[in-house]
Design a protein around this motif. Structure first.
Motif, PDB file in Angstrom:
ATOM      1  N   GLN A 295       0.810  -1.220   0.000  1.00 53.77           N
ATOM      2  CA  GLN A 295       0.000   0.000   0.000  1.00 53.77           C
ATOM      3  C   GLN A 295       0.841   1.267   0.000  1.00 53.77           C
ATOM      4  O   GLN A 295       0.290   2.362  -0.156  1.00 53.77           O
ATOM      5  N   ASP A 296       2.138   1.143   0.162  1.00 50.07           N
ATOM      6  CA  ASP A 296       3.016   2.311   0.067  1.00 50.07           C
ATOM      7  C   ASP A 296       3.327   2.674  -1.380  1.00 50.07           C
ATOM      8  O   ASP A 296       3.883   3.739  -1.646  1.00 50.07           O
ATOM      9  N   VAL A 297       2.971   1.790  -2.308  1.00 49.53           N
ATOM     10  CA  VAL A 297       3.201   2.016  -3.732  1.00 49.53           C
ATOM     11  C   VAL A 297       1.851   2.199  -4.416  1.00 49.53           C
ATOM     12  O   VAL A 297       0.903   1.464  -4.136  1.00 49.53           O
ATOM     13  N   SER A 298       1.750   3.177  -5.296  1.00 52.82           N
ATOM     14  CA  SER A 298       0.498   3.429  -6.001  1.00 52.82           C
ATOM     15  C   SER A 298       0.728   3.438  -7.509  1.00 52.82           C
ATOM     16  O   SER A 298       1.842   3.673  -7.979  1.00 52.82           O
ATOM     17  N   ARG A 299      -0.339   3.189  -8.233  1.00 55.92           N
ATOM     18  CA  ARG A 299      -0.307   3.215  -9.690  1.00 55.92           C
ATOM     19  C   ARG A 299      -1.456   4.089 -10.187  1.00 55.92           C
ATOM     20  O   ARG A 299      -2.524   4.145  -9.586  1.00 55.92           O
ATOM     21  N   ARG A 300      -1.221   4.756 -11.305  1.00 55.32           N
ATOM     22  CA  ARG A 300      -2.251   5.627 -11.874  1.00 55.32           C
ATOM     23  C   ARG A 300      -3.178   4.823 -12.788  1.00 55.32           C
ATOM     24  O   ARG A 300      -2.732   4.012 -13.574  1.00 55.32           O
ATOM     25  N   GLY A 301      -4.467   5.129 -12.659  1.00 52.11           N
ATOM     26  CA  GLY A 301      -5.449   4.555 -13.562  1.00 52.11           C
ATOM     27  C   GLY A 301      -6.218   3.384 -12.970  1.00 52.11           C
ATOM     28  O   GLY A 301      -5.707   2.614 -12.162  1.00 52.11           O
ATOM     29  N   ASN A 302      -7.481   3.282 -13.389  1.00 52.19           N
ATOM     30  CA  ASN A 302      -8.355   2.195 -12.974  1.00 52.19           C
ATOM     31  C   ASN A 302      -9.485   2.072 -13.997  1.00 52.19           C
ATOM     32  O   ASN A 302      -9.793   3.035 -14.701  1.00 52.19           O
ATOM     33  N   TRP A 303     -10.077   0.882 -14.077  1.00 47.84           N
ATOM     34  CA  TRP A 303     -11.198   0.715 -15.011  1.00 47.84           C
ATOM     35  C   TRP A 303     -12.058  -0.486 -14.615  1.00 47.84           C
ATOM     36  O   TRP A 303     -11.653  -1.332 -13.831  1.00 47.84           O
ATOM     37  N   GLU A 304     -13.249  -0.511 -15.199  1.00 43.95           N
ATOM     38  CA  GLU A 304     -14.193  -1.617 -15.009  1.00 43.95           C
ATOM     39  C   GLU A 304     -15.122  -1.688 -16.207  1.00 43.95           C
ATOM     40  O   GLU A 304     -15.411  -0.670 -16.845  1.00 43.95           O
ATOM     41  N   VAL A 305     -15.608  -2.890 -16.519  1.00 44.31           N
ATOM     42  CA  VAL A 305     -16.673  -3.080 -17.502  1.00 44.31           C
ATOM     43  C   VAL A 305     -17.812  -3.819 -16.801  1.00 44.31           C
ATOM     44  O   VAL A 305     -17.592  -4.557 -15.837  1.00 44.31           O
ATOM     45  N   TYR A 306     -19.037  -3.627 -17.289  1.00 37.31           N
ATOM     46  CA  TYR A 306     -20.179  -4.285 -16.663  1.00 37.31           C
ATOM     47  C   TYR A 306     -21.294  -4.511 -17.675  1.00 37.31           C
ATOM     48  O   TYR A 306     -21.371  -3.842 -18.718  1.00 37.31           O
ATOM     49  N   MET A 307     -22.160  -5.454 -17.358  1.00 47.62           N
ATOM     50  CA  MET A 307     -23.345  -5.754 -18.161  1.00 47.62           C
ATOM     51  C   MET A 307     -24.529  -6.001 -17.227  1.00 47.62           C
ATOM     52  O   MET A 307     -24.365  -6.581 -16.152  1.00 47.62           O
ATOM     53  N   ILE A 308     -25.703  -5.565 -17.658  1.00 50.48           N
ATOM     54  CA  ILE A 308     -26.931  -5.704 -16.858  1.00 50.48           C
ATOM     55  C   ILE A 308     -28.057  -6.189 -17.751  1.00 50.48           C
ATOM     56  O   ILE A 308     -28.203  -5.726 -18.898  1.00 50.48           O
ATOM     57  N   MET A 309     -28.867  -7.091 -17.243  1.00 48.64           N
ATOM     58  CA  MET A 309     -30.047  -7.541 -17.967  1.00 48.64           C
ATOM     59  C   MET A 309     -31.239  -7.530 -17.014  1.00 48.64           C
ATOM     60  O   MET A 309     -31.231  -8.204 -15.976  1.00 48.64           O
ATOM     61  N   ASP A 310     -32.260  -6.770 -17.361  1.00 49.13           N
ATOM     62  CA  ASP A 310     -33.565  -6.801 -16.680  1.00 49.13           C
ATOM     63  C   ASP A 310     -34.586  -7.329 -17.667  1.00 49.13           C
ATOM     64  O   ASP A 310     -34.652  -6.848 -18.811  1.00 49.13           O
ATOM     65  N   HIS A 311     -35.401  -8.294 -17.251  1.00 51.58           N
ATOM     66  CA  HIS A 311     -36.365  -8.846 -18.198  1.00 51.58           C
ATOM     67  C   HIS A 311     -37.589  -9.400 -17.486  1.00 51.58           C
ATOM     68  O   HIS A 311     -37.487  -9.950 -16.379  1.00 51.58           O
TER      69      HIS A 311
END
Length: 440
Positions: A295-311
């Motif tokens: 936790q003393d080291v950090s990196r730049r950038g983050n991301w996520e993808v997602y999908m949703i289905m309502d039916h």
């Protein structure tokens, strides 16, 4: 001779009350009806609200009261109270100006505030990745949203700019909103992986959101926001895990941490009269995030993808309409995120027992922690976290037009994938809840 039984004064008062009530009900039906009207419209609020709306002022109040009990499991059997009051005001600028322009064509100015009560209990004693209640927050009186909203006359374009809660627009399964567990609303990946749980209630970062409707079947939206609503200097804060108390009044407008961009495409479908909506989206974050392994080291950038289905699964043929949902999330940056993937799904029956407005639902979810996230055993050795699972069974009863009562049962299985408290493994928990929501 008829003998008269002597009665005590309290008995005479009760008898008099019963007789008097019967007399009033039989001779003054109008007054009785008015008393029932008070239940359906307390204080004549609806009429007053309509008058204000005609003048261009829309006021809404929502109050939530919740009682929670953990009779078994977790680090400690306990009882808890959670309360929330949300007051929102929307000003229609065209109406207020007296203009003959089409209503809403000048846009609306919106402001809201939250009164948050009670003490959060999902971090301790539950040790959960996800919150038991979407109303669970650090107790504060805070500014919530402050925004300008404009919608084009044809309805295709809708924009908002200001201090925004983006969880109201993105990553939403409309079917899942009946559930009380917070993971069925704002999902676990952004809640655990972003600064201050991400751009969601009760914090709201400076943001701009654009929504465009291409047709009845297709729509898209995108938003750009600061990624750290409270402006907390540290991602990890053991004394203030959600960093909400770094800006307890909600008046900070932070722009220095990083940019958060989220986008989503939705497609409305109709298969043999059974309607649904499918969504796919992503977010990226340009901020810096500490590594799970160090936790003393950090990196730049983050991301996520997602999908949703309502039916809709079964149309309403008299026994209610059955709807289902599935939502899946994933990030490939396991080195800087607590949760790598999660899934939640469930079934909701609308209008059960021929009670219009009621809903009964059963939901399931799990969170898969990052393989970089290590768990310290009491003997000093380390191991990988396992998956955390949660189940929920709930019934929302619309008792009055403005009052909903919702008993709820949840099961939290393998909290935080195997957490320890004072050298002892935290047990899976059974949780009982009672939610009461009033909307005016």
């Amino acid at each position: 001779m008829v003998r008269i039984r002597k009665t005590c004064p309290s008995c005479r008062r009760v008898c008099g009350l019963i007789v008097g009530t019967a007399f009033l009900l039989s001779t003054e039906p109008v007054r009785a009806a008015e008393s029932l009207d008070w239940l359906t419209d307390p204080g004549g609020w609806s009429d007053l609200k309509k008058q204000w709306q005609k003048a261009g002022v829309d006021v809404s109040i929502e109050d939530i009261e919740e009682l929670w009990s953990i009779p078994t499991g977790s680090a400690l059997a306990s009882q808890h109270y959670i309360g929330l009051t949300d007051v929102a005001v929307a000003l229609d600028l065209a109406k207020l100006s007296g203009s003959h322009a089409r209503d809403g064509s000048w846009g609306k100015f919106e402001v809201s505030a939250l009164d948050l009560r009670g003490k959060p209990f999902s971090n301790y004693p539950l040790y959960a990745f996800n919150q038991t209640s979407s109303s669970e927050s650090d107790p504060n009186l805070r500014l919530y949203e402050l925004a300008y909203n404009w919608t084009s006359p044809d309805g295709h374009i809708d924009t908002r700019i200001g201090k925004l809660d983006l969880s109201q627009d993105f990553m939403i399964s409309t079917t899942a909103l009946i559930f009380l567990n917070a993971s069925f609303g704002w999902p676990m990946l952004p809640d655990n992986n972003l600064y201050g749980q991400g751009p969601s209630s009760p914090t709201a970062p400076p943001a701009v959101r654009l929504h465009y409707t291409f047709s009845k079947k297709w729509l898209a939206q995108i938003a750009v926001a600061d990624d750290n609503a409270t402006g907390a200097r540290s991602f990890i804060n053991n004394t203030d895990p959600w960093n909400q108390n770094q800006d307890p009044g909600g008046t900070r407008f932070n722009f220095r941490t990083g940019a958060f961009v989220i986008g989503e495409v939705a497609h409305n479908v109709n298969h043999g009269g059974k309607t649904g909506i499918y969504k796919a989206g992503f977010y990226v974050d340009t901020g810096r995030f500490p590594l799970q392994a160090n936790q003393d080291v950090s990196r730049r950038g983050n991301w996520e993808v997602y999908m949703i289905m309502d039916h809709t699964l079964l149309k309403n043929t008299g026994a209610g309409e059955l709807q289902g949902f599935v939502r899946w999330e994933y990030t490939g940056l396991a080195d800087r995120n607590q949760i790598s993937s999660s899934l939640d799904a469930g079934l909701v029956l609308d209008s059960p027992f021929h009670r219009s407005g009621d809903n009964v639902g059963i939901g399931f979810g799990y969170a898969a922690p990052s393989h970089y996230l290590m768990l310290q055993r009491p003997d000093g050795t380390a191991k990988h976290h396992g998956n955390e699972y949660h189940l929920e069974l709930t019934y929302a009863a619309q008792v009055l037009s403005w009052l909903a009562v919702q008993p709820d049962v949840q099961a939290l299985i393998n909290p935080s994938g195997g957490a320890y408290d004072n050298g002892r493994k935290v047990k899976s928990a059974l949780i009982f809840g009672l939610h009461m929501g009033a909307s005016f």
